[in-house]
Design a protein around this motif. Structure first.
Motif, mmCIF file in Angstrom:
data_model
loop_
_atom_site.group_PDB
_atom_site.id
_atom_site.type_symbol
_atom_site.label_atom_id
_atom_site.label_comp_id
_atom_site.label_asym_id
_atom_site.label_seq_id
_atom_site.Cartn_x
_atom_site.Cartn_y
_atom_site.Cartn_z
ATOM 1 N N VAL A 13 0.807 -1.226 0.000
ATOM 2 C CA VAL A 13 0.000 0.000 0.000
ATOM 3 C C VAL A 13 0.839 1.275 0.000
ATOM 4 N N VAL A 14 2.144 1.154 0.195
ATOM 5 C CA VAL A 14 3.010 2.338 0.289
ATOM 6 C C VAL A 14 3.454 2.779 -1.114
ATOM 7 N N PRO A 15 3.278 4.053 -1.476
ATOM 8 C CA PRO A 15 3.681 4.534 -2.802
ATOM 9 C C PRO A 15 5.190 4.793 -2.883
ATOM 10 N N SER A 16 5.963 3.734 -2.710
ATOM 11 C CA SER A 16 7.430 3.830 -2.694
ATOM 12 C C SER A 16 7.958 3.718 -4.126
ATOM 13 N N PHE A 17 7.593 4.700 -4.944
ATOM 14 C CA PHE A 17 7.977 4.675 -6.348
ATOM 15 C C PHE A 17 9.477 4.934 -6.491
ATOM 16 N N SER A 18 10.017 4.600 -7.647
ATOM 17 C CA SER A 18 11.444 4.792 -7.897
ATOM 18 C C SER A 18 11.884 6.198 -7.499
ATOM 19 N N SER A 19 12.949 6.270 -6.718
ATOM 20 C CA SER A 19 13.558 7.466 -6.125
ATOM 21 C C SER A 19 12.841 7.930 -4.859
ATOM 22 N N TYR A 20 11.709 7.302 -4.516
ATOM 23 C CA TYR A 20 11.005 7.594 -3.268
ATOM 24 C C TYR A 20 10.934 6.345 -2.380
ATOM 25 N N GLU A 21 11.931 5.493 -2.477
ATOM 26 C CA GLU A 21 11.953 4.233 -1.717
ATOM 27 C C GLU A 21 11.988 4.469 -0.217
ATOM 28 N N ASN A 22 12.464 5.651 0.193
ATOM 29 C CA ASN A 22 12.542 5.955 1.627
ATOM 30 C C ASN A 22 11.169 5.903 2.296
ATOM 31 N N LEU A 23 10.097 6.057 1.530
ATOM 32 C CA LEU A 23 8.759 5.980 2.111
ATOM 33 C C LEU A 23 8.479 4.599 2.690
ATOM 34 N N LEU A 24 9.182 3.600 2.204
ATOM 35 C CA LEU A 24 8.983 2.232 2.675
ATOM 36 C C LEU A 24 9.894 1.878 3.851
ATOM 37 N N PRO A 44 23.424 4.809 1.496
ATOM 38 C CA PRO A 44 22.924 5.881 0.634
ATOM 39 C C PRO A 44 22.772 5.424 -0.811
ATOM 40 N N ASP A 45 21.678 5.943 -1.533
ATOM 41 C CA ASP A 45 20.778 6.934 -0.987
ATOM 42 C C ASP A 45 19.580 6.315 -0.232
ATOM 43 N N ASN A 46 18.872 5.392 -0.872
ATOM 44 C CA ASN A 46 17.635 4.884 -0.284
ATOM 45 C C ASN A 46 17.658 3.381 -0.037
ATOM 46 N N ASN A 47 18.840 2.824 0.176
ATOM 47 C CA ASN A 47 18.984 1.379 0.348
ATOM 48 C C ASN A 47 19.082 0.998 1.817
ATOM 49 N N LEU A 48 18.619 -0.208 2.111
ATOM 50 C CA LEU A 48 18.728 -0.758 3.460
ATOM 51 C C LEU A 48 19.382 -2.134 3.406
ATOM 52 N N VAL A 49 20.252 -2.392 4.378
ATOM 53 C CA VAL A 49 20.824 -3.721 4.586
ATOM 54 C C VAL A 49 20.478 -4.136 6.008
ATOM 55 N N ALA A 50 19.857 -5.300 6.159
ATOM 56 C CA ALA A 50 19.481 -5.796 7.484
ATOM 57 C C ALA A 50 20.264 -7.067 7.789
ATOM 58 N N LEU A 51 20.903 -7.085 8.938
ATOM 59 C CA LEU A 51 21.685 -8.235 9.396
ATOM 60 C C LEU A 51 20.848 -8.996 10.412
ATOM 61 N N ILE A 52 20.556 -10.255 10.108
ATOM 62 C CA ILE A 52 19.669 -11.080 10.921
ATOM 63 C C ILE A 52 20.491 -12.224 11.524
ATOM 64 N N PRO A 53 20.523 -12.344 12.849
ATOM 65 C CA PRO A 53 21.319 -13.412 13.460
ATOM 66 C C PRO A 53 20.802 -14.800 13.064
ATOM 67 N N GLY A 54 21.697 -15.762 13.067
ATOM 68 C CA GLY A 54 21.356 -17.156 12.800
ATOM 69 C C GLY A 54 22.399 -18.039 13.449
#
Length: 282
Positions: A13-24, A44-54
């Motif tokens: 439902v989030v309008p995270s269109f190209s270049s507006y990924e930060n909305l997500l 940067p700019d709008n990327n996320l990396v998540a580290l999940i333990p295992g």
């Protein structure tokens, strides 16, 4: 499946269109806040990396999905995008809401399953559509951006920080089934990128491909364009890490339009393949 569909709804439902990924980003952070020990890094700019333990003695597996959607709504999009569920499918902006939801759902299950550590790669600008067809709808007209820049930035961040995964599995959706059910496996990025694979990369890619096929022999082997191409190039060109990059893709139809549909059966199937793969790694 209910929790997976709940995550999918939150994403779609989030309008995270190209270049507006930060909305997500708040949705990602909210969903992963329930994962004990999860660490989210902004690239940067709008990327996320998540580290999940295992399992601590295992090499991490990277699960990748792109954050951006194509803007099919013009200059005045709704604040909440449409999303519906019926008896056998979900409909809305499913490219790539499905991949993001699957990756986050698997991260949430890591605490109760025997998974290796996970690295979630959530990228900007996977889609080239906006840059080609309506750059005026992108932030600053898309200045300085190009297709795949998010995956490139993420891969370079992981290389620079020494956080190298055993493999990268991109989760996206494929139009290749043309309305039928199915799940595809893409595994030969060099056929699109023209980057000749080293011997180690070829060997590891074949091993990974065959392992996934053994888990579900009905997967359709094919190739198409998405971020798995960019991860394949960045991890292996000039570095020789030999890290295989493949993609697992439930069918989507129609494609690159407002009302994209994906069969819930295909989402469950992709989830099952990835769950069994990760449990074998744990």
């Amino acid at each position: 499946m209910n929790s997976l569909l709940s995550i999918l709804r939150d994403v779609a439902v989030v309008p995270s269109f190209s270049s507006y990924e930060n909305l997500l980003h708040p949705v990602v952070k909210k969903n992963l806040s329930a994962v004990k020990g999860a660490e989210i890094v902004h690239v940067p700019d709008n990327n996320l990396v998540a580290l999940i333990p295992g399992q601590p003695d295992r090499q991490p597996v990277a699960l990748a999905a792109h954050l951006d959607k194509i803007n099919h709504f013009g200059e005045s999009p709704p604040e909440t995008l449409p999303f519906t569920v019926d008896d056998d499918r979900v409909t809305g902006q499913m490219d790539n809401s499905v991949g993001l939801a699957l990756a986050m759902a698997l991260a949430g299950e890591s605490a109760v399953r025997n998974f290796p550590p996970l690295i979630l790669l959530f990228s900007e600008m996977e889609e080239s559509y906006g840059l080609k067809h309506h750059p005026h709808l992108l932030r600053e007209g898309g200045a300085g951006l190009h297709h795949g820049i998010g995956a490139e930035r993420i891969a370079r961040h992981l290389i620079e920080t020494g956080q190298l995964p055993e493999c990268v599995i991109t989760i996206d959706t494929t139009p290749l089934f043309r309305g039928d059910r199915g799940v595809a496996l893409y595994s030969e990025h060099w056929k699109f990128t023209g980057i000749k694979p080293g011997e180690k990369e070829k060997v590891e890619t074949v091993r990974l491909r065959d392992e996934l096929l053994a888990l579900d022999p009905g997967i359709m082997l094919s190739n198409n364009t998405n971020d798995y191409l960019h991860y394949g190039v960045e991890f292996n060109k000039n570095h020789g890490h030999g890290i295989p990059s493949v993609a697992i893709e439930p069918a989507i139809h129609p494609y690159h339009t407002r009302d994209e549909s994906v069969f819930t059966e295909d989402i469950e199937r992709a989830h099952g393949i990835l769950t069994r793969f990760l449990e074998k790694r744990g």
